[in-house]
Motif scaffolding. Structure first.
Motif, mmCIF file in Angstrom:
data_model
loop_
_atom_site.group_PDB
_atom_site.id
_atom_site.type_symbol
_atom_site.label_atom_id
_atom_site.label_comp_id
_atom_site.label_asym_id
_atom_site.label_seq_id
_atom_site.Cartn_x
_atom_site.Cartn_y
_atom_site.Cartn_z
ATOM 1 N N VAL A 104 0.857 -1.175 0.000
ATOM 2 C CA VAL A 104 0.000 0.000 0.000
ATOM 3 C C VAL A 104 0.897 1.230 0.000
ATOM 4 O O VAL A 104 1.715 1.410 0.898
ATOM 5 N N GLU A 105 0.757 2.034 -1.024
ATOM 6 C CA GLU A 105 1.564 3.246 -1.107
ATOM 7 C C GLU A 105 0.878 4.333 -0.302
ATOM 8 O O GLU A 105 -0.247 4.713 -0.581
ATOM 9 N N ARG A 106 1.561 4.767 0.728
ATOM 10 C CA ARG A 106 1.008 5.817 1.575
ATOM 11 C C ARG A 106 1.817 7.075 1.351
ATOM 12 O O ARG A 106 3.024 7.086 1.541
ATOM 13 N N ARG A 107 1.145 8.107 0.962
ATOM 14 C CA ARG A 107 1.827 9.376 0.759
ATOM 15 C C ARG A 107 1.977 10.077 2.105
ATOM 16 O O ARG A 107 1.075 10.045 2.931
ATOM 17 N N ALA A 108 3.101 10.710 2.269
ATOM 18 C CA ALA A 108 3.338 11.462 3.490
ATOM 19 C C ALA A 108 2.510 12.740 3.464
ATOM 20 O O ALA A 108 2.295 13.339 2.416
ATOM 21 N N LEU A 109 2.050 13.120 4.618
ATOM 22 C CA LEU A 109 1.326 14.376 4.714
ATOM 23 C C LEU A 109 2.286 15.521 4.463
ATOM 24 O O LEU A 109 3.475 15.431 4.784
ATOM 25 N N THR A 125 5.370 17.023 7.014
ATOM 26 C CA THR A 125 5.662 16.082 8.093
ATOM 27 C C THR A 125 7.089 15.605 7.919
ATOM 28 O O THR A 125 7.641 15.635 6.822
ATOM 29 N N GLU A 175 9.937 12.638 8.064
ATOM 30 C CA GLU A 175 10.055 11.203 7.903
ATOM 31 C C GLU A 175 11.412 10.751 8.417
ATOM 32 O O GLU A 175 12.409 11.456 8.263
#
Length: 79
Positions: free
Chosen positions: A30-35, A38, A40
């Motif tokens: 699942v590709e989750r984009r960073a807000l 924020t 990392e």
């Protein structure tokens, strides 16, 4: 026409078949984009002289490195 039996012939083969690990299909990534804005956690290799330069001013050295990189990023025109 000789075929191999579908069921194990010996008790040892039957026992090993029972405890054979089941291969589970891999879950799709699942590709989750960073807000936006924020931070990392990353691993980054820096020259020791660069690291000492930013650490000499005490706590907050990671923020200072981030600020320096942001300045370089904003100075470069986007294509």
């Amino acid at each position: 026409m000789a075929t191999t039996p579908r069921r194990p012939v010996s008790a040892m083969d039957a026992a090993e078949a029972l405890f054979k690990p089941v291969k589970k299909p891999a879950a799709p990534a699942v590709e989750r984009r960073a807000l936006p804005e924020t931070k990392e956690l990353v691993s980054l290799k820096l020259d020791s002289a660069v690291l000492h330069y930013f650490q000499d001013d005490g706590p907050g050295w990671q923020d200072r490195i981030n600020d320096a990189l942001r300045t370089v990023m904003l100075a470069k025109p986007k294509d």
